[in-house]
Design a protein around this motif. Structure first.
Motif, PDB file in Angstrom:
ATOM      1  N   SER A 116     -12.131   2.492   4.621  1.00 48.73           N
ATOM      2  CA  SER A 116     -11.667   2.731   3.255  1.00 48.73           C
ATOM      3  C   SER A 116     -12.303   3.948   2.595  1.00 48.73           C
ATOM      4  CB  SER A 116     -11.942   1.498   2.388  1.00 48.73           C
ATOM      5  OG  SER A 116     -11.256   0.372   2.880  1.00 48.73           O
ATOM      6  N   GLU A 117     -13.545   4.271   2.937  1.00 46.14           N
ATOM      7  CA  GLU A 117     -14.202   5.386   2.259  1.00 46.14           C
ATOM      8  C   GLU A 117     -13.519   6.694   2.659  1.00 46.14           C
ATOM      9  OE1 GLU A 117     -18.656   7.317   1.587  1.00 46.14           O
ATOM     10  OE2 GLU A 117     -18.420   5.363   2.538  1.00 46.14           O
ATOM     11  N   TYR A 118     -13.089   7.442   1.647  1.00 47.05           N
ATOM     12  CA  TYR A 118     -12.338   8.672   1.911  1.00 47.05           C
ATOM     13  C   TYR A 118     -12.536   9.636   0.737  1.00 47.05           C
ATOM     14  CZ  TYR A 118      -8.574  11.679   3.585  1.00 47.05           C
ATOM     15  OH  TYR A 118      -7.858  12.750   4.059  1.00 47.05           O
ATOM     16  N   PRO A 119     -12.646  10.947   1.004  1.00 47.37           N
ATOM     17  CA  PRO A 119     -12.804  11.940  -0.076  1.00 47.37           C
ATOM     18  C   PRO A 119     -11.488  12.164  -0.817  1.00 47.37           C
ATOM     19  CG  PRO A 119     -12.684  13.057   2.041  1.00 47.37           C
ATOM     20  CD  PRO A 119     -12.699  11.583   2.336  1.00 47.37           C
ATOM     21  N   MET A 120     -11.203  11.317  -1.768  1.00 48.28           N
ATOM     22  CA  MET A 120      -9.888  11.323  -2.414  1.00 48.28           C
ATOM     23  C   MET A 120      -9.599  12.597  -3.197  1.00 48.28           C
ATOM     24  SD  MET A 120      -8.234   8.641  -1.511  1.00 48.28           S
ATOM     25  CE  MET A 120      -6.915   8.518  -2.728  1.00 48.28           C
ATOM     26  N   GLN A 121     -10.634  13.369  -3.529  1.00 51.12           N
ATOM     27  CA  GLN A 121     -10.384  14.594  -4.282  1.00 51.12           C
ATOM     28  C   GLN A 121      -9.528  15.584  -3.492  1.00 51.12           C
ATOM     29  OE1 GLN A 121     -13.341  13.639  -3.153  1.00 51.12           O
ATOM     30  NE2 GLN A 121     -14.370  15.320  -2.076  1.00 51.12           N
ATOM     31  N   ILE A 122      -9.516  15.471  -2.163  1.00 49.77           N
ATOM     32  CA  ILE A 122      -8.702  16.414  -1.387  1.00 49.77           C
ATOM     33  C   ILE A 122      -7.235  15.982  -1.290  1.00 49.77           C
ATOM     34  CG2 ILE A 122     -10.748  17.040  -0.036  1.00 49.77           C
ATOM     35  CD1 ILE A 122      -9.377  15.668   2.387  1.00 49.77           C
ATOM     36  N   THR A 123      -6.913  14.830  -1.833  1.00 49.86           N
ATOM     37  CA  THR A 123      -5.526  14.352  -1.783  1.00 49.86           C
ATOM     38  C   THR A 123      -4.752  14.666  -3.063  1.00 49.86           C
ATOM     39  OG1 THR A 123      -5.972  12.154  -2.736  1.00 49.86           O
ATOM     40  CG2 THR A 123      -6.328  12.424  -0.362  1.00 49.86           C
ATOM     41  N   PHE A 124      -5.304  15.469  -3.917  1.00 50.48           N
ATOM     42  CA  PHE A 124      -4.774  15.773  -5.241  1.00 50.48           C
ATOM     43  C   PHE A 124      -3.295  16.161  -5.196  1.00 50.48           C
ATOM     44  CE2 PHE A 124      -4.252  18.928  -8.748  1.00 50.48           C
ATOM     45  CZ  PHE A 124      -4.597  18.123  -9.826  1.00 50.48           C
ATOM     46  N   GLY A 125      -2.458  15.357  -5.870  1.00 51.00           N
ATOM     47  CA  GLY A 125      -1.040  15.646  -5.962  1.00 51.00           C
ATOM     48  C   GLY A 125      -0.231  15.272  -4.741  1.00 51.00           C
ATOM     49  N   ALA A 126      -0.917  15.068  -3.608  1.00 52.33           N
ATOM     50  CA  ALA A 126      -0.219  14.858  -2.345  1.00 52.33           C
ATOM     51  C   ALA A 126      -0.399  13.452  -1.790  1.00 52.33           C
ATOM     52  CB  ALA A 126      -0.703  15.876  -1.308  1.00 52.33           C
ATOM     53  N   GLY A 127      -1.454  12.749  -2.214  1.00 53.42           N
ATOM     54  CA  GLY A 127      -1.703  11.417  -1.671  1.00 53.42           C
ATOM     55  C   GLY A 127      -2.739  10.641  -2.449  1.00 53.42           C
ATOM     56  N   CYS A 128      -2.785  10.821  -3.767  1.00 53.25           N
ATOM     57  CA  CYS A 128      -3.949  10.430  -4.544  1.00 53.25           C
ATOM     58  C   CYS A 128      -3.826   9.114  -5.315  1.00 53.25           C
ATOM     59  CB  CYS A 128      -4.291  11.537  -5.544  1.00 53.25           C
ATOM     60  SG  CYS A 128      -2.893  12.057  -6.574  1.00 53.25           S
ATOM     61  N   TRP A 129      -2.662   8.464  -5.296  1.00 53.08           N
ATOM     62  CA  TRP A 129      -2.463   7.317  -6.174  1.00 53.08           C
ATOM     63  C   TRP A 129      -2.652   5.986  -5.455  1.00 53.08           C
ATOM     64  CZ3 TRP A 129      -2.134   7.890 -11.330  1.00 53.08           C
ATOM     65  CH2 TRP A 129      -1.819   9.166 -11.819  1.00 53.08           C
ATOM     66  N   THR A 130      -3.004   4.969  -6.241  1.00 52.76           N
ATOM     67  CA  THR A 130      -3.129   3.582  -5.814  1.00 52.76           C
ATOM     68  C   THR A 130      -2.146   2.765  -6.646  1.00 52.76           C
ATOM     69  OG1 THR A 130      -5.444   3.794  -5.181  1.00 52.76           O
ATOM     70  CG2 THR A 130      -4.678   1.584  -5.751  1.00 52.76           C
ATOM     71  N   SER A 131      -1.468   1.789  -6.027  1.00 49.49           N
ATOM     72  CA  SER A 131      -0.462   1.056  -6.784  1.00 49.49           C
ATOM     73  C   SER A 131      -0.196  -0.305  -6.158  1.00 49.49           C
ATOM     74  CB  SER A 131       0.838   1.871  -6.859  1.00 49.49           C
ATOM     75  OG  SER A 131       1.743   1.327  -7.812  1.00 49.49           O
ATOM     76  N   THR A 132       0.758  -1.013  -6.740  1.00 49.33           N
ATOM     77  CA  THR A 132       1.174  -2.342  -6.283  1.00 49.33           C
ATOM     78  C   THR A 132       2.667  -2.333  -5.992  1.00 49.33           C
ATOM     79  OG1 THR A 132       1.737  -3.130  -8.506  1.00 49.33           O
ATOM     80  CG2 THR A 132      -0.559  -3.424  -7.774  1.00 49.33           C
ATOM     81  N   VAL A 133       3.135  -3.363  -5.279  1.00 53.54           N
ATOM     82  CA  VAL A 133       4.572  -3.434  -5.000  1.00 53.54           C
ATOM     83  C   VAL A 133       5.377  -3.596  -6.289  1.00 53.54           C
ATOM     84  CG1 VAL A 133       4.360  -4.267  -2.624  1.00 53.54           C
ATOM     85  CG2 VAL A 133       4.425  -5.920  -4.502  1.00 53.54           C
ATOM     86  N   ALA A 134       4.844  -4.313  -7.264  1.00 54.63           N
ATOM     87  CA  ALA A 134       5.586  -4.530  -8.513  1.00 54.63           C
ATOM     88  C   ALA A 134       5.733  -3.231  -9.295  1.00 54.63           C
ATOM     89  CB  ALA A 134       4.887  -5.589  -9.366  1.00 54.63           C
ATOM     90  N   ASP A 135       4.663  -2.432  -9.364  1.00 59.25           N
ATOM     91  CA  ASP A 135       4.753  -1.151 -10.064  1.00 59.25           C
ATOM     92  C   ASP A 135       5.713  -0.208  -9.361  1.00 59.25           C
ATOM     93  OD1 ASP A 135       3.100  -1.780 -12.159  1.00 59.25           O
ATOM     94  OD2 ASP A 135       1.665  -0.166 -11.809  1.00 59.25           O
TER      95      ASP A 135
END
Length: 357
Positions: free
Chosen positions: A240-259
């Protein structure tokens, strides 16, 4: 371990549905299909799934564990990293810029916003949105160092790409071919900030998430903590640990199936996009059993049905959102089990569309 933030190569998404689920090496074939719950159980699926047709649920449930250490199960309220599905939100941000009068056209050149970008006069916003820019993907340039602790801001990555293009030119002349590149959407996210005068996160939240009441969608953090968040796994290893700052605009969001259902229904409906916007974003029909990338969305024709969708992969996670306008159907699967080949997602798309939607 092979990183899956890149999602799909151009070869993969053009041929994705030419491989039948009835191949001899597939554990599940169309002829064996009985129902959606059995299908996902036989896939040994770990994640949350939502399948709906004509306003009625076919399946809305979780499978497997969100956290193997605590035995917390995946539920419909579990939050997952969605990888490149994030690009659909970034693409909507660009549509909103045009609505706000901050861009004139999707055919504006990148040089209108940065006159120092190499070959920027040849690259348009449409090229960026449809992966026709010829820009190299930045992930391989920074990911290893980022995982080792080096900090990269989106602005730093932008400069790295500029230098790379200045030294090595574009991969191809813009508009002459297609190559999936995360660089396109990092640049679009930076453009959203520059033109709106707001942060990318705030702009997407205020223009998309808040109006659609997507309260469980947020920018991902480097570490995943707390209940109702899925940990990401590669086999039994927590990655799970990942440098999320490099995913900016391209892979950066977290969500749910309902959203994400709310987002799909908005995109499928007639009030969120105007008819002209739909024509531009989702484009013209494609031949049977083929797929093309439009503006931030894939468009496929499967069993005579139009499927508008996007998938994503990031270490430990695999995601899919999509809808079939003809039957008012939505298909969302968010998994915390990494799939290097994309085989599971391909089976889900083909099997569920042919048997349920």
């Amino acid at each position: 371990m092979k990183t899956k933030f890149l999602f799909l190569s151009i070869l993969s998404f053009v041929t994705i549905f030419l491989i039948s689920c009835s191949n001899d090496d597939d554990p599940i074939t169309i002829s064996e299909y009985t129902d959606a719950t059995t299908f996902f159980n036989e896939l040994d699926y770990s994640g949350s799934v939502l399948i709906s047709k004509n306003g009625s649920d076919i399946l809305r449930t979780g499978f497997g564990m969100a956290n193997k250490n605590t035995a917390e199960p995946n539920t419909t309220g579990t939050r997952f990293r969605i990888g490149s599905v994030s690009k659909t939100l970034t693409g909507m941000g660009i549509v909103q810029l045009k609505r706000d009068g901050l861009i004139n056209s999707f055919d504006q050149a990148l040089s209108d916003f940065d006159d120092s970008f190499p070959h920027g006069n040849q690259i348009t916003l449409r090229h960026l949105l449809s992966h026709q820019s010829g820009l190299p993907d930045y992930v391989s340039m920074v990911e290893s160092d980022a995982k080792s602790g080096q900090t990269f801001t989106p602005e730093t990555i932008f400069e790295i790409v500029k230098n790379q293009v200045a030294e090595n030119n574009l991969i191809f002349t813009p508009g002459s071919s297609v190559a999936y590149s995360n660089t396109n959407f990092l640049i679009l996210a930076l453009l959203i900030e520059e033109l709106s005068g707001d942060s990318y996160e705030n702009y997407i939240t205020s223009k998309i998430l808040d109006p659609l009441n997507m309260a469980d969608t947020e920018m991902g953090s480097n570490e995943i903590n707390g209940e109702n968040y899925a940990q990401g796994y590669y086999g039994n290893e927590n990655v799970s640990e990942y440098p999320m700052q490099i995913t900016f605009g391209a892979g950066c969001w977290t969500s749910t199936v309902a959203d994400l259902e709310k987002w799909c229904r908005a995109a499928m409906g007639n009030s969120w996009f105007s008819p002209d916007e739909k024509n531009v974003i989702f484009g013209e029909d494609v031949p049977e059993e083929s797929t093309a990338f439009k503006l931030a969305w894939f468009r496929s024709k499967i069993d005579g049905k139009t499927f508008l969708w996007h998938g994503g992969d990031i270490d430990g996670f695999a995601s899919l959102i999509g809808f079939v306008p003809e039957s008012n159907s939505v298909l969302i699967s968010l998994s915390n089990k990494q799939d290097d080949s994309g085989t599971t997602r391909n089976k889900i798309i083909e099997t569920i569309l042919k048997n349920e939607l």
